[in-house]
Design a protein around this motif. Sequence first.
Motif, mmCIF file in Angstrom:
data_model
loop_
_atom_site.group_PDB
_atom_site.id
_atom_site.type_symbol
_atom_site.label_atom_id
_atom_site.label_comp_id
_atom_site.label_asym_id
_atom_site.label_seq_id
_atom_site.Cartn_x
_atom_site.Cartn_y
_atom_site.Cartn_z
ATOM 1 N N ILE A 28 -23.660 45.585 17.417
ATOM 2 C CA ILE A 28 -23.392 45.739 18.650
ATOM 3 C C ILE A 28 -22.214 46.260 18.630
ATOM 4 O O ILE A 28 -21.182 46.657 18.194
ATOM 5 N N ASP A 29 -21.885 46.393 20.110
ATOM 6 C CA ASP A 29 -20.503 46.553 20.672
ATOM 7 C C ASP A 29 -19.945 45.498 21.471
ATOM 8 O O ASP A 29 -19.235 46.016 22.413
ATOM 9 N N GLY A 30 -19.439 44.654 20.072
ATOM 10 C CA GLY A 30 -19.015 43.594 20.369
ATOM 11 C C GLY A 30 -19.678 43.060 21.838
ATOM 12 O O GLY A 30 -20.344 42.332 21.704
ATOM 13 N N PHE A 31 -18.328 41.825 21.826
ATOM 14 C CA PHE A 31 -18.600 40.396 22.914
ATOM 15 C C PHE A 31 -18.165 41.132 24.025
ATOM 16 O O PHE A 31 -16.997 41.158 23.828
ATOM 17 N N LYS A 32 -18.854 40.358 25.254
ATOM 18 C CA LYS A 32 -17.881 41.063 26.220
ATOM 19 C C LYS A 32 -16.580 39.991 26.540
ATOM 20 O O LYS A 32 -15.476 39.513 27.128
ATOM 21 N N THR A 33 -17.339 38.151 26.591
ATOM 22 C CA THR A 33 -16.887 37.268 26.394
ATOM 23 C C THR A 33 -17.498 36.183 25.147
ATOM 24 O O THR A 33 -18.881 36.647 24.976
ATOM 25 N N ALA A 34 -17.198 35.345 24.662
ATOM 26 C CA ALA A 34 -17.599 34.117 23.762
ATOM 27 C C ALA A 34 -17.279 33.215 23.419
ATOM 28 O O ALA A 34 -16.035 32.770 24.597
ATOM 29 N N ASN A 35 -17.981 31.694 23.898
ATOM 30 C CA ASN A 35 -17.794 30.944 23.816
ATOM 31 C C ASN A 35 -18.227 29.571 22.974
ATOM 32 O O ASN A 35 -18.935 29.650 22.418
ATOM 33 N N THR A 90 -16.590 14.791 17.253
ATOM 34 C CA THR A 90 -17.410 14.541 15.564
ATOM 35 C C THR A 90 -19.190 14.448 17.528
ATOM 36 O O THR A 90 -19.305 14.025 18.240
ATOM 37 N N THR A 91 -19.673 15.974 17.096
ATOM 38 C CA THR A 91 -20.880 16.868 17.628
ATOM 39 C C THR A 91 -21.363 17.782 17.113
ATOM 40 O O THR A 91 -20.979 18.583 16.367
ATOM 41 N N VAL A 92 -22.464 18.527 18.019
ATOM 42 C CA VAL A 92 -22.641 19.456 18.019
ATOM 43 C C VAL A 92 -21.897 20.742 17.854
ATOM 44 O O VAL A 92 -21.739 20.810 19.120
ATOM 45 N N TYR A 93 -21.659 21.380 17.414
ATOM 46 C CA TYR A 93 -20.287 22.740 18.244
ATOM 47 C C TYR A 93 -21.745 23.711 18.193
ATOM 48 O O TYR A 93 -22.439 24.102 17.021
ATOM 49 N N SER A 94 -21.796 24.399 19.619
ATOM 50 C CA SER A 94 -22.919 25.892 19.671
ATOM 51 C C SER A 94 -21.884 27.002 20.060
ATOM 52 O O SER A 94 -21.097 27.012 21.000
ATOM 53 N N CYS A 95 -21.984 28.472 18.988
ATOM 54 C CA CYS A 95 -21.808 29.320 20.115
ATOM 55 C C CYS A 95 -22.595 30.369 20.625
ATOM 56 O O CYS A 95 -23.484 29.796 20.562
ATOM 57 N N ASN A 96 -21.693 30.919 22.180
ATOM 58 C CA ASN A 96 -22.269 31.180 22.820
ATOM 59 C C ASN A 96 -21.709 32.482 23.712
ATOM 60 O O ASN A 96 -19.914 32.436 23.538
ATOM 61 N N ALA A 97 -22.545 33.459 23.489
ATOM 62 C CA ALA A 97 -21.796 35.166 23.725
ATOM 63 C C ALA A 97 -22.617 36.465 24.826
ATOM 64 O O ALA A 97 -23.905 36.037 23.847
ATOM 65 N N ARG A 107 -26.855 40.990 27.381
ATOM 66 C CA ARG A 107 -27.051 39.704 27.688
ATOM 67 C C ARG A 107 -26.534 38.602 26.655
ATOM 68 O O ARG A 107 -25.808 38.283 25.602
ATOM 69 N N SER A 108 -26.998 37.478 27.107
ATOM 70 C CA SER A 108 -26.606 36.367 26.343
ATOM 71 C C SER A 108 -27.241 35.501 25.526
ATOM 72 O O SER A 108 -27.833 35.515 25.417
ATOM 73 N N TYR A 109 -26.693 35.672 24.721
ATOM 74 C CA TYR A 109 -27.164 34.427 23.286
ATOM 75 C C TYR A 109 -26.820 33.276 22.514
ATOM 76 O O TYR A 109 -25.430 33.669 23.080
ATOM 77 N N TRP A 110 -27.185 32.396 22.225
ATOM 78 C CA TRP A 110 -26.395 31.063 21.137
ATOM 79 C C TRP A 110 -27.374 31.177 20.239
ATOM 80 O O TRP A 110 -27.897 31.827 19.854
ATOM 81 N N GLY A 111 -26.493 30.385 19.531
ATOM 82 C CA GLY A 111 -26.865 30.527 17.958
ATOM 83 C C GLY A 111 -27.176 29.069 17.662
ATOM 84 O O GLY A 111 -27.307 28.147 18.641
ATOM 85 N N GLN A 112 -27.077 28.885 17.017
ATOM 86 C CA GLN A 112 -28.362 27.243 16.755
ATOM 87 C C GLN A 112 -27.474 26.178 16.529
ATOM 88 O O GLN A 112 -28.249 25.263 16.702
ATOM 89 N N GLY A 113 -25.924 26.278 16.353
ATOM 90 C CA GLY A 113 -25.777 24.924 16.901
ATOM 91 C C GLY A 113 -24.958 24.685 15.000
ATOM 92 O O GLY A 113 -25.267 24.803 14.608
ATOM 93 N N THR A 114 -23.851 23.633 15.273
ATOM 94 C CA THR A 114 -23.504 23.276 13.504
ATOM 95 C C THR A 114 -22.621 21.766 14.024
ATOM 96 O O THR A 114 -22.305 21.807 14.469
ATOM 97 N N GLN A 115 -23.058 21.270 12.802
ATOM 98 C CA GLN A 115 -22.495 19.614 13.264
ATOM 99 C C GLN A 115 -21.070 19.567 12.574
ATOM 100 O O GLN A 115 -20.968 20.259 11.470
ATOM 101 N N VAL A 116 -20.426 19.042 13.472
ATOM 102 C CA VAL A 116 -18.739 18.609 12.554
ATOM 103 C C VAL A 116 -18.613 17.550 13.422
ATOM 104 O O VAL A 116 -19.026 16.050 14.036
ATOM 105 N N THR A 117 -18.676 16.710 11.586
ATOM 106 C CA THR A 117 -18.072 14.926 11.788
ATOM 107 C C THR A 117 -17.038 14.708 11.432
ATOM 108 O O THR A 117 -16.476 15.407 10.103
ATOM 109 N N VAL A 118 -16.287 13.767 12.471
ATOM 110 C CA VAL A 118 -14.689 13.065 11.349
ATOM 111 C C VAL A 118 -14.656 11.837 11.959
ATOM 112 O O VAL A 118 -15.220 11.115 12.420
ATOM 113 N N SER A 119 -14.764 11.683 10.486
ATOM 114 C CA SER A 119 -14.144 10.613 10.178
ATOM 115 C C SER A 119 -13.174 9.684 10.283
ATOM 116 O O SER A 119 -12.381 10.001 10.249
#
Length: 120
Positions: A28-35, A90-97, A107-119
């Motif tokens: 790709i030609d990069g991300f305009k924005t990423a969140n 602690t929760t699921v983190y998702s990337c959007n770009a 075009r905007s796309y989403w990642g599948q999400g990744t779980q972060v758990t902090v004990s």
Amino acid sequence: QVQLVESGGGLVQAGGSLRLSCAASAIIDGFKTANWYRQAPGKQRELVATITDGGTTNYADSVKGRFTISRDAAKNTVYLQMTPLKPDDTTVYSCNAEVKWYVGGRRSYWGQGTQVTVSS
């Protein structure tokens, strides 16, 4: 088509660190924005951090001073460095770009999400 592939989630003790990655699966030609977003069960989705193609960053008040968003333009990858982590993170983190294509367009796309758990 492109996928945003996330990695780096896991289980960590309070005060610890994790680095999330979000990489484009195609050329790709990069991300305009990423969140980075997160959403805990029963809560609204929260915008955690944003980075633009110019390098401007913004953070939610809840993570300011603890999380850092960055990018590697050559690898079309965005990172979220998180330290020190708290149990409330602690929760699921998702990337959007917003992906830019060499042939033009975005075009905007989403990642599948990744779980972060902090004990505690």
